[in-house]
Design a protein around this motif. Structure first.
Motif, mmCIF file in Angstrom:
data_model
loop_
_atom_site.group_PDB
_atom_site.id
_atom_site.type_symbol
_atom_site.label_atom_id
_atom_site.label_comp_id
_atom_site.label_asym_id
_atom_site.label_seq_id
_atom_site.Cartn_x
_atom_site.Cartn_y
_atom_site.Cartn_z
ATOM 1 N N THR A 37 0.861 -1.474 -0.043
ATOM 2 C CA THR A 37 -0.046 -0.100 -0.062
ATOM 3 C C THR A 37 0.901 1.326 0.013
ATOM 4 O OG1 THR A 37 -0.102 -0.035 2.260
ATOM 5 C CG2 THR A 37 -1.722 -1.146 1.205
ATOM 6 N N THR A 38 1.699 1.268 -1.054
ATOM 7 C CA THR A 38 2.849 2.468 -0.551
ATOM 8 C C THR A 38 2.247 3.673 -1.718
ATOM 9 O OG1 THR A 38 4.065 0.268 -1.249
ATOM 10 C CG2 THR A 38 5.152 2.383 -0.800
ATOM 11 N N THR A 39 1.125 3.866 -1.890
ATOM 12 C CA THR A 39 0.755 5.269 -2.061
ATOM 13 C C THR A 39 -0.433 5.549 -1.283
ATOM 14 O OG1 THR A 39 -0.898 4.634 -3.672
ATOM 15 C CG2 THR A 39 1.204 4.777 -4.699
ATOM 16 N N SER A 40 -0.470 7.052 -1.172
ATOM 17 C CA SER A 40 -1.477 7.589 -0.283
ATOM 18 C C SER A 40 -2.815 7.132 -0.639
ATOM 19 C CB SER A 40 -1.530 9.127 -0.398
ATOM 20 O OG SER A 40 -1.466 9.662 -1.718
ATOM 21 N N LEU A 82 5.140 -0.602 2.864
ATOM 22 C CA LEU A 82 3.999 -0.359 3.668
ATOM 23 C C LEU A 82 3.021 -1.637 3.388
ATOM 24 C CD1 LEU A 82 3.243 3.401 3.663
ATOM 25 C CD2 LEU A 82 4.220 2.042 5.506
ATOM 26 N N VAL A 83 2.661 -2.605 4.115
ATOM 27 C CA VAL A 83 2.160 -3.675 3.889
ATOM 28 C C VAL A 83 0.686 -3.569 4.879
ATOM 29 C CG1 VAL A 83 2.011 -6.047 3.799
ATOM 30 C CG2 VAL A 83 3.994 -4.896 3.086
ATOM 31 N N ALA A 84 -0.445 -3.969 4.137
ATOM 32 C CA ALA A 84 -1.670 -4.144 4.984
ATOM 33 C C ALA A 84 -1.873 -5.852 4.751
ATOM 34 C CB ALA A 84 -2.797 -3.461 4.561
ATOM 35 N N GLN A 85 -2.240 -6.208 6.037
ATOM 36 C CA GLN A 85 -2.166 -7.950 5.781
ATOM 37 C C GLN A 85 -3.311 -8.597 7.032
ATOM 38 O OE1 GLN A 85 1.722 -9.341 5.669
ATOM 39 N NE2 GLN A 85 1.610 -10.183 7.700
ATOM 40 N N ASN A 86 -3.643 -9.795 6.834
ATOM 41 C CA ASN A 86 -4.598 -10.421 7.940
ATOM 42 C C ASN A 86 -3.680 -10.534 8.853
ATOM 43 O OD1 ASN A 86 -5.432 -12.590 9.374
ATOM 44 N ND2 ASN A 86 -5.942 -13.840 7.281
ATOM 45 N N PRO A 87 -4.031 -10.322 10.062
ATOM 46 C CA PRO A 87 -3.315 -10.337 11.355
ATOM 47 C C PRO A 87 -2.845 -11.728 11.786
ATOM 48 C CG PRO A 87 -5.251 -8.765 11.813
ATOM 49 C CD PRO A 87 -5.357 -9.579 10.260
ATOM 50 N N LYS A 88 -3.274 -12.612 11.251
ATOM 51 C CA LYS A 88 -2.861 -13.873 11.855
ATOM 52 C C LYS A 88 -2.082 -14.498 10.722
ATOM 53 C CE LYS A 88 -6.039 -17.182 12.750
ATOM 54 N NZ LYS A 88 -5.760 -17.181 14.211
ATOM 55 N N LEU A 89 -1.399 -13.743 9.716
ATOM 56 C CA LEU A 89 -0.452 -14.220 8.750
ATOM 57 C C LEU A 89 0.844 -13.895 9.312
ATOM 58 C CD1 LEU A 89 0.713 -15.345 6.118
ATOM 59 C CD2 LEU A 89 0.342 -13.060 5.102
ATOM 60 N N ASN A 143 5.235 -14.212 9.824
ATOM 61 C CA ASN A 143 6.624 -14.260 9.315
ATOM 62 C C ASN A 143 6.553 -13.793 7.806
ATOM 63 O OD1 ASN A 143 7.528 -15.414 11.729
ATOM 64 N ND2 ASN A 143 6.875 -17.312 11.392
ATOM 65 N N TYR A 144 5.686 -13.034 7.508
ATOM 66 C CA TYR A 144 5.470 -12.164 6.216
ATOM 67 C C TYR A 144 5.026 -10.930 6.318
ATOM 68 C CZ TYR A 144 4.346 -11.950 1.232
ATOM 69 O OH TYR A 144 4.358 -11.573 -0.003
ATOM 70 N N GLY A 145 5.596 -10.026 5.510
ATOM 71 C CA GLY A 145 5.002 -8.677 5.610
ATOM 72 C C GLY A 145 6.018 -7.561 5.166
ATOM 73 N N ALA A 146 6.224 -6.696 5.787
ATOM 74 C CA ALA A 146 7.148 -5.550 5.543
ATOM 75 C C ALA A 146 8.685 -5.958 5.824
ATOM 76 C CB ALA A 146 6.965 -4.252 6.054
ATOM 77 N N PHE A 147 9.324 -6.650 4.795
ATOM 78 C CA PHE A 147 10.741 -7.019 4.873
ATOM 79 C C PHE A 147 11.612 -5.907 4.841
ATOM 80 C CE2 PHE A 147 8.407 -10.769 3.814
ATOM 81 C CZ PHE A 147 8.902 -11.735 4.438
ATOM 82 N N ALA A 148 12.873 -6.166 5.514
ATOM 83 C CA ALA A 148 13.937 -4.827 5.348
ATOM 84 C C ALA A 148 14.909 -5.099 4.206
ATOM 85 C CB ALA A 148 14.588 -5.148 6.891
#
Length: 560
Positions: free
Chosen positions: A283-286, A532-539, A541-546
């Motif tokens: 979700t990297t745009t406003s 910027l990542v929106a995701q299922n809260p139960k997911l 070890n996945y998401g906004a990696f560095a």
């Protein structure tokens, strides 16, 4: 470093970049650090991936993820194959000898290679001990022949292999068998400091041993793989790629029953996320962030990515004239473009003033002066001196109107907004810029890769090694320099940087490279993008990696 193409700025804006060295290890923390005077936050440099122990994850489940375009080439090393979406899937299905951790450092993946070390500095010699359990998913062992084959395909000696980059492989003198088929000896004919970047991903010699196989065997299919998952179905009609656990995998068993990747254009992935059809979305745009920030049963994660957005020039048309490219660099206000990208995001996006380093990298410095500064009067003078005289709204020379186009994929709303801003900026100095929208699935193959554009916008994704991006700026008709803009002085500097083992000295040389890249009007970096990542809260070890951090697919799953 190697770089991966990312689809031009869909609303899920991705970007080009180097790995953010200095990133800390993954965390499960909140959304960021402090704030600046505008009230916007500074991005965290550590991963936010809802890190959880595997013992707390469910057994099974289906993870649904978006990809930004249909993938036609599954050989990452082939010129059309270096896509970020493809790499994400290949991290689950193909061997990566070294993976990038949350600190931006390469780590040996001992599932594939038990040991790798430099046994000599003169000549540089690397010896690999392949894990005796390592095999392709048809049961055949991974051997030294697979390493040898990859070197022969990628070293540039046979132009029939359509490769994305020869960097590193062209410096190897030989790849030979050691004491067994699982021992590999690689001898270089000149130093190559980023040797850990090589052979990742590795492909089987049985499938890529000839130019025809290399270019075609993985086109539209994955005949052989090796990883915790395998590709079970490619459904182009539905636009889905399905991977399932590979029963022949010898390492830690993955937790999920399957992962389904779905090709979604434009903002369709946000729609799908809000409709609970996928489990995570960038979700990297406003515009996109505002739609998901208050979504129910959702969590936002943030980090510093290894990607940046840039404007690319091609020398095939009117922009073969370097003076025009330099004039554009001065006429375009990149700060304004960064603000277009950042919009109302809660994180501040500054301009990226270096082609080689991100602002979080130790070697970063701004090299825009004197050729990349925003200076309208300087742009006008360059155009005047180049013979393009004011004649009505747009300049002319020899009866020809100064008109060029910018090629973007249809549905890429952020690319269109950036193009419209540049259209007005260039109009202010007498340059006409026309927008050319093309089919998403044709964008790279028919336009970017062959250099069929004047200007274009897309994103590069880094894999953690500076040297792999060298071909972006080197001369020649192959590799990642799609605009075919370069000169021999840059080639020589790159060769020096690649061979220099001292990091500080190498960084100084890379900055000389960057200064020269600005001087020839190669391309314009705009801004590094936040993850910027929106995701299922139960997911988990996945998401906004560095940075360029690899995904450990054996740990991805849903909490109990």
């Amino acid at each position: 470093m190697k770089h991966r193409k990312v689809l031009a700025l869909t609303a899920a804006l991705a970007g080009f970049a180097l790995v953010a060295t200095g990133c800390s290890s993954g965390s499960n923390g909140g959304s960021g650090g402090g704030s600046d005077d505008s009230g916007k936050k500074t991005l965290p440099t550590s991963a936010q991936i809802n890190e959880q122990p595997v013992s707390d994850l469910q057994d099974g489940g289906t993870l649904r993820l978006p990809i930004s375009q249909w993938i036609t080439q599954w050989n990452y090393n082939q010129v059309d194959g270096a896509l970020v979406d493809a790499s994400t899937i290949e991290q689950a299905t193909m061997p990566f000898i070294y993976v990038i951790d949350g600190k931006g450092a390469p780590q040996l993946d001992t599932d594939y290679v038990s040991k790798a070390e430099a046994t000599s500095d003169d000549p540089l010699t690397i010896e690999y001990e392949i894990n005796p359990k390592a095999k392709w998913n048809d049961g055949s062992p991974i051997t030294w022949k697979d390493f040898e084959n990859e070197w022969k395909a990628l070293n540039g000696s046979n132009q029939d292999y359509l490769v994305g980059s020869t960097t590193g492989y062209e410096d190897i003198a030989s790849v030979t068998k050691g004491s067994s088929d699982q021992d590999v000896k690689v001898v270089f004919d000149k130093p190559f400091s980023d040797w850990k970047s090589l052979f990742s991903p590795l492909y089987p010699a049985s499938q890529t041993g000839t130019p025809e196989q290399f270019n075609e065997a993985y086109k539209g299919k994955v005949p052989l793989s090796s990883g915790p998952y395998k590709v079970s179905k490619l459904d182009e009609t539905a636009g889905t790629v399905t991977i399932v656990p590979d029963e022949n995998w010898w390492g830690e068993k993955p937790k999920l029953d399957q992962v389904i990747f779905r090709s979604l254009d434009g903002n369709a992935d946000v729609d799908a996320y809000l409709n609970k059809e996928i489990d995570s979305v960038l979700t990297t745009t406003s515009e996109r962030f505002d739609r998901v920030k208050d979504a129910k049963d959702s969590k936002i994660y943030a980090s510093t990515s290894a990607q940046y957005t840039h404007v690319d020039f091609s020398s095939k048309g009117i922009l073969k004239d370097k003076q025009l490219r330099l004039a554009i660099q001065h006429a375009v206000n990149r700060e304004a473009l960064a603000q277009v990208i950042g919009g109302t995001l809660p994180y501040k996006l500054g301009t990226l003033d270096n082609h080689i380093f991100l602002s979080t990298d130790d070697g970063y410095q701004a090299n825009t002066d004197p050729n990349g500064t925003f200076d309208v009067e300087k742009a006008k003078k360059i155009l005047d001196d180049d013979g393009w005289k004011t004649d009505g709204q747009y300049r002319k020379k020899g009866g020809e109107t100064l008109s060029l186009s910018i090629t973007i994929p249809s549905g890429a709303t952020a690319s269109q907004k950036l193009s419209e801003v540049m259209q007005q900026q260039l109009k202010d100095v007498g340059i006409e810029l026309k927008l050319k929208s093309v089919a998403v699935d044709d964008f790279f193959e028919q336009y970017v890769t062959p250099g069929n554009y004047d200007m274009t916008i897309f994103v590069w994704g880094g894999t953690g090694f500076h040297s792999g991006g060298a071909s972006i700026y080197q001369t020649g008709d192959t590799g990642q320099n799609y605009g075919r803009i370069g000169d021999e002085s840059i080639d020589k500097l790159i060769a020096q940087a690649i061979a220099e083992p001292d990091t500080d000295k190498a960084n100084a040389i890379w900055n000389k490279v960057d200064t020269q890249v600005w001087a020839i009007g190669h391309s314009m970096p705009i801004t590094a993008k936040p993850a910027l990542v929106a995701q299922n809260p139960k997911l988990a070890n996945y998401g906004a990696f560095a940075g360029a951090q690899n995904i450990d697919w054996t740990k991805v799953g849903f909490t109990k």
